[in-house]
Design a protein around this motif. Structure first.
Motif, short mmCIF file in Angstrom:
data_model
loop_
_atom_site.label_atom_id
_atom_site.label_comp_id
_atom_site.label_asym_id
_atom_site.label_seq_id
_atom_site.Cartn_x
_atom_site.Cartn_y
_atom_site.Cartn_z
N ALA A 1 75.24 -3.46 46.59
CA ALA A 1 75.37 -2.08 46.14
C ALA A 1 74.43 -1.77 44.98
O ALA A 1 73.88 -0.67 44.89
CB ALA A 1 76.81 -1.79 45.73
N ALA A 2 74.19 -2.76 44.13
CA ALA A 2 73.34 -2.54 42.96
C ALA A 2 71.89 -2.25 43.33
O ALA A 2 71.14 -1.67 42.53
CB ALA A 2 73.40 -3.76 42.04
N GLU A 3 71.46 -2.63 44.55
CA GLU A 3 70.08 -2.39 44.97
C GLU A 3 69.88 -1.05 45.65
O GLU A 3 68.75 -0.66 45.94
CB GLU A 3 69.61 -3.50 45.93
CG GLU A 3 69.32 -4.81 45.27
CD GLU A 3 68.82 -5.84 46.26
OE1 GLU A 3 68.24 -5.47 47.32
OE2 GLU A 3 69.01 -7.03 46.01
N ILE A 4 70.94 -0.33 45.91
CA ILE A 4 70.81 0.92 46.67
C ILE A 4 70.05 2.01 45.91
O ILE A 4 69.20 2.68 46.50
CB ILE A 4 72.19 1.41 47.15
CG1 ILE A 4 72.75 0.43 48.19
CG2 ILE A 4 72.10 2.82 47.72
CD1 ILE A 4 74.16 0.74 48.65
N VAL B 1 69.28 -11.25 59.82
CA VAL B 1 68.38 -11.49 58.70
C VAL B 1 67.25 -10.46 58.68
O VAL B 1 66.80 -10.03 57.60
CB VAL B 1 67.84 -12.94 58.71
CG1 VAL B 1 66.87 -13.17 59.87
CG2 VAL B 1 67.20 -13.28 57.38
N LEU B 2 66.80 -10.03 59.85
CA LEU B 2 65.71 -9.05 59.92
C LEU B 2 66.23 -7.64 59.62
O LEU B 2 65.54 -6.85 58.96
CB LEU B 2 65.03 -9.11 61.29
CG LEU B 2 63.81 -8.24 61.49
CD1 LEU B 2 62.77 -8.44 60.37
CD2 LEU B 2 63.18 -8.52 62.85
N VAL B 3 67.43 -7.33 60.08
CA VAL B 3 68.05 -6.05 59.70
C VAL B 3 68.19 -5.98 58.19
O VAL B 3 67.91 -4.96 57.56
CB VAL B 3 69.41 -5.88 60.39
CG1 VAL B 3 70.10 -4.61 59.90
CG2 VAL B 3 69.24 -5.83 61.91
N GLY B 4 68.60 -7.11 57.58
CA GLY B 4 68.72 -7.16 56.13
C GLY B 4 67.39 -6.98 55.43
O GLY B 4 67.31 -6.35 54.37
N ASP C 1 66.76 -3.34 55.49
CA ASP C 1 67.65 -2.69 54.52
C ASP C 1 67.15 -2.84 53.09
O ASP C 1 67.21 -1.89 52.29
CB ASP C 1 69.06 -3.29 54.60
CG ASP C 1 69.84 -2.86 55.82
OD1 ASP C 1 69.40 -1.93 56.52
OD2 ASP C 1 70.89 -3.48 56.08
N ARG C 2 66.69 -4.04 52.75
CA ARG C 2 66.37 -4.33 51.35
C ARG C 2 64.92 -4.05 50.98
O ARG C 2 64.62 -3.83 49.79
CB ARG C 2 66.70 -5.80 51.03
CG ARG C 2 68.17 -6.13 51.23
CD ARG C 2 68.50 -7.55 50.85
NE ARG C 2 68.57 -7.69 49.39
CZ ARG C 2 68.74 -8.87 48.78
NH1 ARG C 2 68.85 -9.98 49.48
NH2 ARG C 2 68.79 -8.91 47.47
#
Length: 198
Positions: free
Chosen positions: A50-53, A90-93, A96-97
């Motif tokens: 959440a902190a990276e959003i 892992v690729l979806v992540g 996302d990031r």
């Protein structure tokens, strides 16, 4: 020119690894700088905290490094298996990031996030190489080929990369060594066509 090559397969020695290897060799032969990441081998953490959003969130060093590369890359090659019509977690992540607002896309002034964003990536092209145990005709007719929509429309198209080339190699589980050699040659040719001299 620098191209970011992202591999998402957990088993060393997989055909996905062979595809990524031939892509990296082809790019190097073209004189292209290669930024290669084997996400599973690197232990990339898929979960978006959440902190990276927030757009201006402080990022862990590894994520910040991936973000700098994504922003500077003049091309992408993504290599992964088709799992449930999706990329591996892992690729979806990674998407996302790393494909963050302010880096990969932005909303225009006055748009609170409900509209269509403007893509910001500098990449001129993206190549997506998938392996699958589902026949291409069944993938299209029964499932609607979700990976085509994910990469062409939902990720790269949205982030400003208009030239998206995708090839699904199937049916992997019944393929012969001769077929696989041919697929590696095809992956090399596709890479050269996307990132070689115009």
């Amino acid at each position: 020119m620098a191209v970011s090559v992202i591999l998402a397969h957990p088993r060393p020695g997989s055909f996905n690894h062979a595809l990524a290897g031939v892509v990296c060799e082809t790019l190097a032969d073209l004189g292209v700088e290669v930024w290669f990441h084997d996400l599973c081998a690197e232990g990339f953490e898929a979960l978006l905290p959440a902190a990276e959003i927030p757009r201006d969130a402080p990022l862990p060093p590894l994520i910040a490094s991936h973000c700098r590369e994504a922003a500077a890359a003049e091309g992408f090659v993504i290599v992964h298996p088709n799992w449930w019509g999706m990329p591996p977690a892992v690729l979806v992540g990674w998407v996302d990031r790393v494909m963050r607002p302010g880096l990969a896309y932005e909303f225009l002034e006055g748009d609170g996030g409900e509209g269509v964003p403007r893509g910001l990536l500098a990449a001129r092209a993206a190549v997506v190489l998938n392996t699958s145990n589902t026949a291409a005709q069944r993938e299209r007719e029964v499932f609607g080929d979700p990976l085509e929509r994910i990469w062409k429309d939902c990720v790269f198209g949205l982030c400003g990369v208009a030239d998206v080339r995708r090839r699904m190699f199937e049916t992997l589980v019944t393929s012969s060594s001769g077929q696989r050699r041919g697929w590696l040659e095809e992956a090399s040719a596709l890479t050269a066509a996307a990132f070689g001299p115009a």
